[in-house]
Write a protein that holds these residues in place. Structure first.
Motif, PDB file in Angstrom:
ATOM      1  N   TYR A   5      -1.610  -9.965  -3.949  1.00  0.00           N
ATOM      2  CA  TYR A   5      -1.725 -11.340  -3.280  1.00  0.00           C
ATOM      3  C   TYR A   5      -3.054 -11.889  -4.068  1.00  0.00           C
ATOM      4  O   TYR A   5      -3.812 -11.262  -4.684  1.00  0.00           O
ATOM      5  N   GLN A   6      -3.227 -13.141  -3.777  1.00  0.00           N
ATOM      6  CA  GLN A   6      -4.332 -14.144  -4.366  1.00  0.00           C
ATOM      7  C   GLN A   6      -5.357 -14.261  -3.124  1.00  0.00           C
ATOM      8  O   GLN A   6      -5.057 -14.604  -1.910  1.00  0.00           O
ATOM      9  N   ASP A   7      -6.666 -14.086  -3.391  1.00  0.00           N
ATOM     10  CA  ASP A   7      -7.670 -14.146  -2.302  1.00  0.00           C
ATOM     11  C   ASP A   7      -7.996 -15.663  -2.420  1.00  0.00           C
ATOM     12  O   ASP A   7      -7.470 -16.442  -2.933  1.00  0.00           O
ATOM     13  N   LYS A   8      -9.025 -16.023  -1.276  1.00  0.00           N
ATOM     14  CA  LYS A   8      -9.547 -17.421  -0.883  1.00  0.00           C
ATOM     15  C   LYS A   8     -10.130 -17.835  -2.199  1.00  0.00           C
ATOM     16  O   LYS A   8     -10.060 -19.179  -2.569  1.00  0.00           O
ATOM     17  N   ALA A   9     -10.780 -17.054  -3.366  1.00  0.00           N
ATOM     18  CA  ALA A   9     -11.194 -17.386  -4.407  1.00  0.00           C
ATOM     19  C   ALA A   9     -10.162 -17.535  -5.665  1.00  0.00           C
ATOM     20  O   ALA A   9     -10.712 -17.918  -6.646  1.00  0.00           O
ATOM     21  N   GLY A  10      -9.205 -17.337  -5.181  1.00  0.00           N
ATOM     22  CA  GLY A  10      -7.977 -17.435  -6.516  1.00  0.00           C
ATOM     23  C   GLY A  10      -7.855 -16.279  -7.340  1.00  0.00           C
ATOM     24  O   GLY A  10      -7.121 -16.347  -8.278  1.00  0.00           O
ATOM     25  N   GLU A  11      -8.548 -15.154  -7.046  1.00  0.00           N
ATOM     26  CA  GLU A  11      -8.362 -13.893  -7.628  1.00  0.00           C
ATOM     27  C   GLU A  11      -7.315 -13.105  -7.303  1.00  0.00           C
ATOM     28  O   GLU A  11      -6.879 -13.182  -5.746  1.00  0.00           O
ATOM     29  N   PHE A  12      -6.636 -12.353  -8.128  1.00  0.00           N
ATOM     30  CA  PHE A  12      -5.538 -11.533  -7.821  1.00  0.00           C
ATOM     31  C   PHE A  12      -6.052 -10.211  -7.242  1.00  0.00           C
ATOM     32  O   PHE A  12      -6.894  -9.655  -7.913  1.00  0.00           O
ATOM     33  N   ARG A  13      -5.456  -9.559  -6.186  1.00  0.00           N
ATOM     34  CA  ARG A  13      -5.931  -8.556  -5.873  1.00  0.00           C
ATOM     35  C   ARG A  13      -4.660  -7.589  -5.453  1.00  0.00           C
ATOM     36  O   ARG A  13      -3.512  -8.199  -5.220  1.00  0.00           O
ATOM     37  N   PHE A  14      -4.616  -6.295  -5.477  1.00  0.00           N
ATOM     38  CA  PHE A  14      -3.347  -5.328  -4.736  1.00  0.00           C
ATOM     39  C   PHE A  14      -4.173  -4.444  -3.653  1.00  0.00           C
ATOM     40  O   PHE A  14      -5.302  -4.040  -3.829  1.00  0.00           O
ATOM     41  N   ARG A  15      -3.187  -3.919  -2.841  1.00  0.00           N
ATOM     42  CA  ARG A  15      -3.545  -2.879  -1.878  1.00  0.00           C
ATOM     43  C   ARG A  15      -2.368  -1.991  -2.002  1.00  0.00           C
ATOM     44  O   ARG A  15      -1.191  -2.399  -1.923  1.00  0.00           O
ATOM     45  N   LEU A  16      -2.621  -0.774  -1.651  1.00  0.00           N
ATOM     46  CA  LEU A  16      -1.735   0.283  -1.550  1.00  0.00           C
ATOM     47  C   LEU A  16      -1.456   0.639  -0.043  1.00  0.00           C
ATOM     48  O   LEU A  16      -2.444   0.755   0.379  1.00  0.00           O
ATOM     49  N   LYS A  17      -0.318   0.437   0.532  1.00  0.00           N
ATOM     50  CA  LYS A  17      -0.038   0.626   2.068  1.00  0.00           C
ATOM     51  C   LYS A  17       0.678   2.030   2.075  1.00  0.00           C
ATOM     52  O   LYS A  17       1.785   2.286   1.292  1.00  0.00           O
ATOM     53  N   ALA A  18       0.486   2.708   3.097  1.00  0.00           N
ATOM     54  CA  ALA A  18       1.082   3.842   3.322  1.00  0.00           C
ATOM     55  C   ALA A  18       2.503   3.382   3.975  1.00  0.00           C
ATOM     56  O   ALA A  18       2.652   2.370   4.486  1.00  0.00           O
ATOM     57  N   LYS A  19       3.498   4.544   4.148  1.00  0.00           N
ATOM     58  CA  LYS A  19       4.553   4.289   5.000  1.00  0.00           C
ATOM     59  C   LYS A  19       4.429   3.618   6.218  1.00  0.00           C
ATOM     60  O   LYS A  19       5.353   3.077   6.824  1.00  0.00           O
ATOM     61  N   ALA A  98       1.678   6.510  -4.652  1.00  0.00           N
ATOM     62  CA  ALA A  98       1.298   5.492  -5.534  1.00  0.00           C
ATOM     63  C   ALA A  98       2.496   5.657  -6.663  1.00  0.00           C
ATOM     64  O   ALA A  98       2.934   4.575  -7.188  1.00  0.00           O
ATOM     65  N   PRO A  99       2.748   6.763  -7.016  1.00  0.00           N
ATOM     66  CA  PRO A  99       3.548   6.763  -8.445  1.00  0.00           C
ATOM     67  C   PRO A  99       4.901   5.876  -8.046  1.00  0.00           C
ATOM     68  O   PRO A  99       5.563   5.445  -8.988  1.00  0.00           O
ATOM     69  N   ASP A 100       5.637   5.973  -6.832  1.00  0.00           N
ATOM     70  CA  ASP A 100       6.889   5.379  -6.752  1.00  0.00           C
ATOM     71  C   ASP A 100       6.831   4.340  -5.848  1.00  0.00           C
ATOM     72  O   ASP A 100       8.015   3.614  -5.504  1.00  0.00           O
ATOM     73  N   ALA A 101       5.659   3.780  -5.501  1.00  0.00           N
ATOM     74  CA  ALA A 101       5.726   2.693  -4.522  1.00  0.00           C
ATOM     75  C   ALA A 101       5.963   1.226  -5.228  1.00  0.00           C
ATOM     76  O   ALA A 101       5.857   1.067  -6.397  1.00  0.00           O
ATOM     77  N   VAL A 102       7.018   0.673  -4.438  1.00  0.00           N
ATOM     78  CA  VAL A 102       7.345  -0.780  -4.917  1.00  0.00           C
ATOM     79  C   VAL A 102       6.086  -1.758  -4.984  1.00  0.00           C
ATOM     80  O   VAL A 102       5.279  -1.565  -4.009  1.00  0.00           O
ATOM     81  N   VAL A 103       6.300  -2.702  -5.796  1.00  0.00           N
ATOM     82  CA  VAL A 103       5.525  -3.635  -5.841  1.00  0.00           C
ATOM     83  C   VAL A 103       6.139  -5.060  -5.068  1.00  0.00           C
ATOM     84  O   VAL A 103       7.079  -5.507  -5.501  1.00  0.00           O
ATOM     85  N   LYS A 104       5.369  -5.628  -4.254  1.00  0.00           N
ATOM     86  CA  LYS A 104       5.649  -6.916  -3.422  1.00  0.00           C
ATOM     87  C   LYS A 104       4.400  -7.973  -3.493  1.00  0.00           C
ATOM     88  O   LYS A 104       3.408  -7.513  -3.344  1.00  0.00           O
ATOM     89  N   GLU A 105       4.899  -9.129  -3.819  1.00  0.00           N
ATOM     90  CA  GLU A 105       3.908 -10.292  -3.775  1.00  0.00           C
ATOM     91  C   GLU A 105       4.123 -10.796  -2.338  1.00  0.00           C
ATOM     92  O   GLU A 105       5.096 -11.023  -1.679  1.00  0.00           O
TER      93      GLU A 105
END
Length: 108
Positions: A5-19, A98-105
């Motif tokens: 996602y893009q934060d309020k400052a316009g930077e891209f960030r990621f987070r890993l979520k558990a099931k 982490a190894p098999d996690a899908v990436v979603k924007e």
């Protein structure tokens, strides 16, 4: 799942979520989306090496951990946990998911 996602400052960030939807690892900001995606790949690779995790107790008595790249740079930081065992379970969750996690924007 990794969320980009893009934060309020316009930077891209990621987070890993558990099931269960809980955030287990979050990145710092990246100027370019491609750099953020490279950060995710670094998490996938480095999460399989126990020595890349840094477990620490904060001044408040809560526990957290960082995941570091080969060069020692922090690529992800956990949430705060009440106990050391909770933080260790978080590390195990990163290693597992982490190894098999899908990436979603997503829109933030």
């Amino acid at each position: 799942m990794f969320e980009i996602y893009q934060d309020k400052a316009g930077e891209f960030r990621f987070r890993l979520k558990a099931k269960n939807g809980q955030n287990i690892l979050a990145s710092e900001g990246y100027k370019q989306k491609a750099s953020c995606e490279n950060g995710i790949e670094s998490v996938r690779k480095n999460s399989q090496d126990e020595s890349k995790f840094e477990l620490k107790e904060g001044a408040s008595g809560k526990w957290s951990f960082n995941l570091k790249a080969t060069n020692g740079q922090v690529i992800g930081t956990s949430q705060s946990y009440e106990t050391e065992s909770g933080a260790k379970n978080g590390i195990l969750s990163v290693k597992t998911n982490a190894p098999d996690a899908v990436v979603k924007e997503i829109e933030e």
